[in-house]
Design a protein around this motif. Structure first.
Motif, PDB file in Angstrom:
ATOM      1  N   SER A  33      -5.730  -2.647  13.070  1.00 44.13           N
ATOM      2  CA  SER A  33      -4.485  -2.060  12.550  1.00 44.13           C
ATOM      3  C   SER A  33      -3.568  -3.021  11.795  1.00 44.13           C
ATOM      4  O   SER A  33      -3.096  -2.685  10.706  1.00 44.13           O
ATOM      5  N   SER A  37      -3.209  -2.599   5.978  1.00 44.13           N
ATOM      6  CA  SER A  37      -2.501  -2.494   4.696  1.00 44.13           C
ATOM      7  C   SER A  37      -2.873  -3.648   3.772  1.00 44.13           C
ATOM      8  O   SER A  37      -3.027  -3.473   2.557  1.00 44.13           O
ATOM      9  N   PHE A  55      -3.219   5.830   5.213  1.00 47.88           N
ATOM     10  CA  PHE A  55      -2.638   5.877   6.551  1.00 47.88           C
ATOM     11  C   PHE A  55      -2.371   7.321   6.975  1.00 47.88           C
ATOM     12  O   PHE A  55      -2.607   7.706   8.127  1.00 47.88           O
ATOM     13  N   SER A  56      -1.879   8.123   6.045  1.00 51.52           N
ATOM     14  CA  SER A  56      -1.540   9.515   6.366  1.00 51.52           C
ATOM     15  C   SER A  56      -2.781  10.356   6.650  1.00 51.52           C
ATOM     16  O   SER A  56      -2.818  11.114   7.621  1.00 51.52           O
ATOM     17  N   ASN A  58      -5.753   9.273   7.525  1.00 50.98           N
ATOM     18  CA  ASN A  58      -6.360   8.744   8.750  1.00 50.98           C
ATOM     19  C   ASN A  58      -5.642   9.279   9.991  1.00 50.98           C
ATOM     20  O   ASN A  58      -6.265   9.658  10.979  1.00 50.98           O
ATOM     21  N   ALA A  59      -4.311   9.328   9.916  1.00 47.28           N
ATOM     22  CA  ALA A  59      -3.527   9.820  11.045  1.00 47.28           C
ATOM     23  C   ALA A  59      -3.754  11.307  11.297  1.00 47.28           C
ATOM     24  O   ALA A  59      -3.914  11.746  12.439  1.00 47.28           O
ATOM     25  N   MET A 237       6.132   2.437  13.110  1.00 46.72           N
ATOM     26  CA  MET A 237       4.969   2.369  12.236  1.00 46.72           C
ATOM     27  C   MET A 237       5.335   1.916  10.823  1.00 46.72           C
ATOM     28  O   MET A 237       4.568   1.213  10.165  1.00 46.72           O
ATOM     29  N   ILE A 241       3.536  -1.249   9.113  1.00 46.21           N
ATOM     30  CA  ILE A 241       2.898  -1.155   7.797  1.00 46.21           C
ATOM     31  C   ILE A 241       3.579  -2.073   6.795  1.00 46.21           C
ATOM     32  O   ILE A 241       2.936  -2.776   6.021  1.00 46.21           O
ATOM     33  N   VAL A 357       2.513   8.065  11.988  1.00 46.31           N
ATOM     34  CA  VAL A 357       1.836   7.270  10.963  1.00 46.31           C
ATOM     35  C   VAL A 357       1.769   8.045   9.647  1.00 46.31           C
ATOM     36  O   VAL A 357       1.865   7.459   8.564  1.00 46.31           O
ATOM     37  N   GLY A 361       3.416   6.379   6.620  1.00 53.23           N
ATOM     38  CA  GLY A 361       2.597   6.044   5.462  1.00 53.23           C
ATOM     39  C   GLY A 361       3.163   6.593   4.172  1.00 53.23           C
ATOM     40  O   GLY A 361       3.235   5.893   3.150  1.00 53.23           O
TER      41      GLY A 361
END
Length: 398
Positions: A33, A37, A55-56, A58-59, A237, A241, A357, A361
């Motif tokens: 994690s 980025s 990130f979005s 994946n979340a 988060m 990031i 996240v 993101g």
């Protein structure tokens, strides 16, 4: 064989296995994690908006995957087998990231494996809660000790992650994460117990079963606690990031500093979690949440006003108090509100974090590219303030 079986069934061995599994899975996540980025920005060479999109996506995938596994586990699944499956998916995800530098492959196949592996930790916590109840252990203290292992993993993981990535490359870093998942599978397979689901009749008489079993979105306490969780973790988060990029491009400090800051915060979180666990009977979960959120407000005020390296180190005390308390008590809070659905409760807390996240993101990618990195911390401050309001709306006796 009888001696081996007897050894594996000892409570002390099972307890150590819970600690080891949480720590090892935590290290695997803490390796991946913190540098994600940076990996996407400098290794895959994509712009900030695509970093935020990754990130979005994946979340969102993790929320869906973990929630489906949680519902299955509460009904008829063996949590131990589900954890093994999740670790296997973690192995596949690590291999993809180790050898692929194609954004489309990472955001499709890589995200798929990541989504299926994301349920590992909430399933471990659900299993730990059920085991603690079955064996008559102090649930809060048991959870605190196990949750502390996750923070210990984040003491070691981020500095190790940055060290491996900078000195040996991302391939070595992701292969190291893969090895952690393999070791975790062995611990789960050989030492963690299978625990039968607790029937409703065995639950504490003080629990409002009707309220606990109603639809999640009709349960005001659950909804308010979830929203509070989402807002506070969105702030956290965004910090995770953005901070490595902020330190590098705005403050022009050492590349190793982000890993050191994350590691220091995680180190302080360990005693914070243990102390918070023992303070629950005296102060209550709700009051501890208020204390944590106030510390979060102080942390982001500091991030807005202070830029000195040593000031950033000092601010990690407030960051650790903020995250240490809510990360430990939060999952117990959800479990107490949903005592008949441990898997769903643990996953709901985890998915609240994952949902954050998505927001983090999108906000981080858009805001940092359009308005700069410093604005991120003003937004984070506002998010924590909103989380305080929702926490106040939770009607809880504790």
């Amino acid at each position: 064989m009888t001696k081996v079986s007897s050894f594996r069934q000892k409570q002390s061995v099972i307890f150590i296995a819970f600690l080891a599994t949480t720590f090892i899975v935590g290290v695997a996540g803490a390796l991946q994690s913190p540098t994600l980025s940076r990996f996407l920005s400098f290794e895959v060479n994509v712009n900030p908006r695509l970093v935020g999109l990754f990130f979005s996506v994946n979340a969102l995938a993790s929320i869906i995957g973990s929630f489906l596994l949680a519902k299955y586990s509460d009904q008829k699944g063996d949590r131990r087998h589900i954890v093994i499956f999740c670790c296997l998916m973690g192995v596949a995800n690590s291999v993809i990231f180790a050898f692929s530098r194609h954004y489309v492959v990472l955001i499709t196949l890589g995200v798929l494996f990541a989504a299926l592996s994301s349920a590992a930790m909430p399933q471990v916590f659900a299993l730990a809660r059920e085991y603690a109840v079955k064996t008559g252990r102090n649930v809060v203290a048991f959870n605190s000790l196990i949750r502390a292992q996750l923070s210990l993993a984040w003491v070691i993981g981020p500095p190790l992650s940055f060290g491996l990535a900078v000195h040996y490359g991302f391939t070595a870093m992701y292969l190291s994460a893969m090895s952690m998942f393999v070791v975790a599978m062995l611990f789960v397979a050989f030492f963690l117990p299978s625990v039968e689901k607790n029937p409703t009749s065995q639950l504490d008489n003080s629990i409002d079963i009707k309220s606990a079993e109603q639809s999640l979105f009709k349960n005001r306490n659950v909804v308010c606690l979830l929203l509070s969780t989402v807002f506070m973790w969105t702030a956290n988060m965004m910090y995770i990031i953005d901070m490595p990029l902020y330190v590098d491009s705005v403050l022009h400090l050492s590349n190793s500093l982000p890993g050191q800051l994350m590691g220091l915060a995680a180190g302080i979180e360990i005693p914070v979690m243990l102390i918070a666990g023992y303070l629950v009977p005296k102060l209550g979960k709700r009051n501890l949440f208020f204390i944590a959120i106030v510390c979060g407000l102080l942390f982001y005020i500091g991030m807005i006003l202070l830029t000195n390296k040593f000031a950033l180190f000092a601010l990690q005390l407030f960051n650790a108090l903020f995250i240490g308390i809510v990360a430990n008590i939060g999952i117990i809070y959800f479990q107490d509100l949903l005592p008949t659905r441990m898997g769903v409760a643990s996953t709901l807390f985890n998915n609240g974090i994952i949902c954050s996240v998505i927001l983090a993101g999108v906000i981080q990618g858009f805001v940092s590219e359009s308005y700069g990195h410093q604005v991120i911390y003003w937004i984070a401050f506002a998010m924590v303030a909103i989380s305080l309001l929702f926490c106040a709306l939770v009607n809880d006796k504790s």
